[in-house]
Design an enzyme around this catalytic site. Structure first.
Site, PDB file in Angstrom:
ATOM      1  N   HIS A   1       0.595  -1.192  -0.045  1.00  0.00           N
ATOM      2  CA  HIS A   1       0.155   0.250   0.215  1.00  0.00           C
ATOM      3  C   HIS A   1       1.115   1.582  -0.662  1.00  0.00           C
ATOM      4  CE1 HIS A   1      -3.602  -2.068   1.291  1.00  0.00           C
ATOM      5  NE2 HIS A   1      -2.688  -3.323   1.652  1.00  0.00           N
TER       6      HIS A   1
ATOM      7  N   GLU B   1      -6.909 -12.820   5.735  1.00  0.00           N
ATOM      8  CA  GLU B   1      -5.991 -12.009   6.733  1.00  0.00           C
ATOM      9  C   GLU B   1      -6.483 -11.793   8.107  1.00  0.00           C
ATOM     10  OE1 GLU B   1      -5.684  -7.897   5.887  1.00  0.00           O
ATOM     11  OE2 GLU B   1      -3.502  -7.263   7.549  1.00  0.00           O
TER      12      GLU B   1
ATOM     13  N   ASP C   1       3.812  -5.384   2.682  1.00  0.00           N
ATOM     14  CA  ASP C   1       2.906  -4.540   2.638  1.00  0.00           C
ATOM     15  C   ASP C   1       2.477  -3.061   2.743  1.00  0.00           C
ATOM     16  OD1 ASP C   1      -0.895  -4.516   3.947  1.00  0.00           O
ATOM     17  OD2 ASP C   1      -0.906  -6.342   5.404  1.00  0.00           O
TER      18      ASP C   1
HETATM   19  N1  ADE Z   1      -5.144  -1.367   3.940  1.00  0.00           N
HETATM   20  C1  ADE Z   1      -3.715  -1.556   3.830  1.00  0.00           C
HETATM   21  N2  ADE Z   1      -2.820  -2.507   4.565  1.00  0.00           N
HETATM   22  C2  ADE Z   1      -3.768  -2.586   5.038  1.00  0.00           C
HETATM   23  C3  ADE Z   1      -4.340  -4.657   5.419  1.00  0.00           C
HETATM   24  N3  ADE Z   1      -3.044  -5.054   6.154  1.00  0.00           N
HETATM   25  N4  ADE Z   1      -5.026  -5.119   5.751  1.00  0.00           N
HETATM   26  C4  ADE Z   1      -6.293  -4.252   5.010  1.00  0.00           C
HETATM   27  N5  ADE Z   1      -6.436  -3.527   4.615  1.00  0.00           N
HETATM   28  C5  ADE Z   1      -5.129  -2.598   4.548  1.00  0.00           C
HETATM   29 ZN    ZN Z   2      -2.516  -5.213   2.415  1.00  0.00          ZN
END
Ligand code: ADE
Ligand code: ZN
EC number: 3.5.4.2
Length: 315
Positions: free
Chosen positions: A16, A197, A275
């Site tokens: 991200h 997740e 991430d």
């Molecule tokens: N936005 C940024 N990182 C994230 C993650 N690990 N899970 C969900 N949304 C996110």
């Molecule tokens: Zn993510």
């Protein structure tokens, strides 16, 4: 081992851009944009990076993104990430950005996109790093708001390759966005989604069957469902796994509990990604290094993980 892992050519498929905002740049942008911050200095901000779950992290991540106001800010953010890629031999990247995090604060969609895209184009030319940009919808917001975001994106059709789904997973299943993803696919976008997740295996099934995703972001909870495991192995559906993120957000208590190598050895197409590296203590090489230190990942396994990342590119 660190230098060897660093030199391995790799792709990053789960990053991200807003999560690559380092505290130093955050403070510099706050000063440039004359924004008062609730933290006294970089150290005070860094010491706030202790999370018990995804939501605690997201609250800080959205607060941090508030310093991003102008096209140049988005350019600087993206360029800093690309320099890290260069340093770590990431030869291809498919980053996410969250337009709604910015449009909801009154920043025009095109300001965000132009800054990011220009840096990515310069990164190809000057650093030799290829890319495919992914527009991610915030799943805690409504279907209607996602449709509105897709509408804003369509005039810039060629700037992206895919749409994704991120933010608070629990209570926001993929099915909530089935129609948005149908529309995105009809516009020619590929699809990916965060699933499994914190959320259950059912969310991964939904992402596959309803959103027709090419890749699962995270997906570590797939291991709880044998039928699902068999499907992702048979169909070689890639998982973009983020080990440091998973331990920082308490998806696993400890890196020694992480299931990525178990999945790799079962034939799952798993990849290693960072991430939100500014918040979780490292970029892609640090993630590989953590697997070596805590799980005894071998060079042969690292090579397969890196090859998976190159094979699982969307472009
Ligand atoms: N936005 C940024 N990182 C994230 C993650 N690990 N899970 C969900 N949304 C996110
Ligand atoms: Zn993510």
């Amino acid at each position: 081992m660190y230098d060897w892992l660093n030199a391995l050519p790799k792709a990053e498929l789960h990053l991200h851009l807003e999560g690559s905002l380092e505290p130093e740049l955050l403070f510099a942008l706050a000063e440039r944009n004359k924004i008062a911050l609730p933290w006294n200095d970089v150290e005070a901000l860094r010491s706030a990076y202790a999370f018990n779950n995804l939501q605690e992290f997201l609250d800080l991540y959205y607060a941090g993104a508030n310093v991003l106001r102008h096209e140049q800010d988005f350019y600087d953010l993206t360029w800093a990430y690309l320099l890290k890629c260069k340093e770590q031999n990431v030869i291809h990247t498919e980053p996410f950005f969250d337009p709604q995090t910015h449009t909801d604060r009154g920043i025009p969609f095109e300001v965000v996109l132009r800054g990011i895209k220009q840096a990515l184009v310069d990164g190809e030319k000057q650093l030799g790093i290829s890319h495919g940009l992914i527009l991610s919808f915030l799943r805690h917001l409504s279907e209607e708001e996602a449709f509105k975001t897709l509408e804003q994106a369509v005039p810039f059709r060629d700037a992206f390759i895919a749409v994704g789904l991120d933010s608070s997973e629990m209570g926001h299943p993929p099915s909530k966005f089935q129609r948005v993803f149908d529309k995105a696919r009809s516009e020619g976008y590929l699809t990916v989604a965060h699933a499994g997740e914190e959320g259950p295996p059912e969310y991964i099934w939904e992402a596959l069957d309803l959103l027709k995703i090419q890749r699962i972001d995270h997906g570590v909870r797939a291991i709880e469902d044998e039928r699902l495991m068999q499907r992702i192995i048979d169909e070689q559906i890639p998982l973009t796994v983020c080990p440091l993120s998973n331990t920082k957000l308490c998806v696993f208590d400890d890196m020694r509990q992480h299931n990525i190598l178990q999945m790799l050895e079962r034939g799952v197409k798993v990849t290693v990604n960072s991430d939100d590296p500014a918040y979780f203590g490292g970029y892609v090489t640090e993630n590989f290094a953590a697997l070596h230190a805590s799980l005894g990942m071998t060079q042969e396994q690292a090579k397969r993980l890196a090859q998976n990342s190159l094979d699982a590119r969307l472009v």
